[in-house]
Design a protein around this motif. Structure first.
Motif, PDB file in Angstrom:
ATOM      1  N   SER A 180       0.832  -1.208   0.000  1.00 51.14           N
ATOM      2  CA  SER A 180       0.000   0.000   0.000  1.00 51.14           C
ATOM      3  C   SER A 180       0.866   1.257   0.000  1.00 51.14           C
ATOM      4  O   SER A 180       0.588   2.203  -0.735  1.00 51.14           O
ATOM      5  CB  SER A 180      -0.930   0.013   1.219  1.00 51.14           C
ATOM      6  OG  SER A 180      -1.861  -1.029   1.144  1.00 51.14           O
ATOM      7  N   VAL A 181       1.900   1.259   0.825  1.00 57.51           N
ATOM      8  CA  VAL A 181       2.812   2.413   0.870  1.00 57.51           C
ATOM      9  C   VAL A 181       3.482   2.582  -0.487  1.00 57.51           C
ATOM     10  O   VAL A 181       3.531   3.696  -1.033  1.00 57.51           O
ATOM     11  CB  VAL A 181       3.859   2.256   1.999  1.00 57.51           C
ATOM     12  CG1 VAL A 181       4.941   3.331   1.891  1.00 57.51           C
ATOM     13  CG2 VAL A 181       3.193   2.303   3.369  1.00 57.51           C
ATOM     14  N   ALA A 182       3.972   1.485  -1.062  1.00 56.16           N
ATOM     15  CA  ALA A 182       4.638   1.562  -2.371  1.00 56.16           C
ATOM     16  C   ALA A 182       3.672   2.095  -3.434  1.00 56.16           C
ATOM     17  O   ALA A 182       4.059   2.919  -4.270  1.00 56.16           O
ATOM     18  CB  ALA A 182       5.182   0.189  -2.772  1.00 56.16           C
ATOM     19  N   ALA A 183       2.421   1.641  -3.396  1.00 54.00           N
ATOM     20  CA  ALA A 183       1.433   2.109  -4.380  1.00 54.00           C
ATOM     21  C   ALA A 183       1.170   3.604  -4.223  1.00 54.00           C
ATOM     22  O   ALA A 183       1.041   4.330  -5.228  1.00 54.00           O
ATOM     23  CB  ALA A 183       0.131   1.329  -4.227  1.00 54.00           C
ATOM     24  N   GLN A 184       1.104   4.087  -2.982  1.00 60.58           N
ATOM     25  CA  GLN A 184       0.870   5.516  -2.767  1.00 60.58           C
ATOM     26  C   GLN A 184       2.055   6.351  -3.239  1.00 60.58           C
ATOM     27  O   GLN A 184       1.869   7.402  -3.860  1.00 60.58           O
ATOM     28  CB  GLN A 184       0.585   5.771  -1.277  1.00 60.58           C
ATOM     29  CG  GLN A 184      -0.752   5.180  -0.837  1.00 60.58           C
ATOM     30  CD  GLN A 184      -0.985   5.342   0.649  1.00 60.58           C
ATOM     31  OE1 GLN A 184      -0.970   6.462   1.155  1.00 60.58           O
ATOM     32  NE2 GLN A 184      -1.192   4.239   1.347  1.00 60.58           N
ATOM     33  N   VAL A 185       3.258   5.883  -2.977  1.00 60.35           N
ATOM     34  CA  VAL A 185       4.450   6.607  -3.438  1.00 60.35           C
ATOM     35  C   VAL A 185       4.502   6.588  -4.971  1.00 60.35           C
ATOM     36  O   VAL A 185       4.815   7.602  -5.600  1.00 60.35           O
ATOM     37  CB  VAL A 185       5.733   6.012  -2.823  1.00 60.35           C
ATOM     38  CG1 VAL A 185       6.985   6.642  -3.447  1.00 60.35           C
ATOM     39  CG2 VAL A 185       5.741   6.214  -1.306  1.00 60.35           C
TER      40      VAL A 185
END
Length: 176
Positions: free
Chosen positions: A103-108
């Motif tokens: 999720s963090v990677a997708a947001q970044v």
């Protein structure tokens, strides 16, 4: 016959009380099979974690593992270590909620695509990412590793993690 029923009822008991003549692992199996038959669990969908199944059925993890092992033997589910167990057949595309690092990677990634972070600009520090996304340091590190693997960022030791040049970005991600 009465002794047989009494024995089975005793085996179906837990510390918290009587469950009846059906062993708990069989009850868990029946519950999962019913959810599959009703479409609540679809092919490729991840099963809840063992701990969650244990709480849901008021059972031990060992009992849940026995139920899952038998469901695997019957080919109702399959397991991919360390990802988890999924509803069969094994070739079905996996359906699961993203892990926190994903999720963090997708947001970044969305911030990079949207121009918030230009190529060769440094991303926020681990501590800033932890605060921004409300996650642990290892989650941020796993997200950065995934972004490096996908070609979105690169890391320079002692300097930070930077956005890659556009020609290095994952082409499959750009088409979506």
């Amino acid at each position: 016959m009465l002794k047989y029923l009494e024995r089975n009822i005793v085996f179906g008991m837990t510390r918290r009380g009587q469950r009846g003549p059906v062993p708990i692992y069989r009850q868990i199996m029946a519950s999962i099979k019913a959810d599959v038959a009703a479409g609540v669990l679809k092919p490729g969908q991840a099963l809840p974690k063992e701990d969650d199944l244990a709480k849901q059925h008021d059972a031990s993890r060992l009992t849940v593992r026995k139920a899952l092992a038998l469901l695997r033997e019957e080919r109702v589910i399959y397991t991919q270590h360390p990802k988890g167990s999924y509803v069969g057949p094994e070739g079905a595309p996996q359906i699961r909620d993203p892990w926190p690092f994903e999720s963090v990677a997708a947001q970044v990634t969305e911030l990079i695509r949207g121009g918030e972070y230009e190529p060769d600009t440094v991303l926020p520090s681990e501590n800033e990412m932890m605060e921004t996304y409300g996650v642990a340091k290892n989650t941020v590190r796993a997200a950065m590793a995934l972004l490096r693997e996908q070609g979105w960022v690169y890391t320079v030791p002692a300097m930070g993690t930077f956005v890659e040049k556009r020609d290095k970005w994952n082409k499959e991600d750009l088409s979506s």
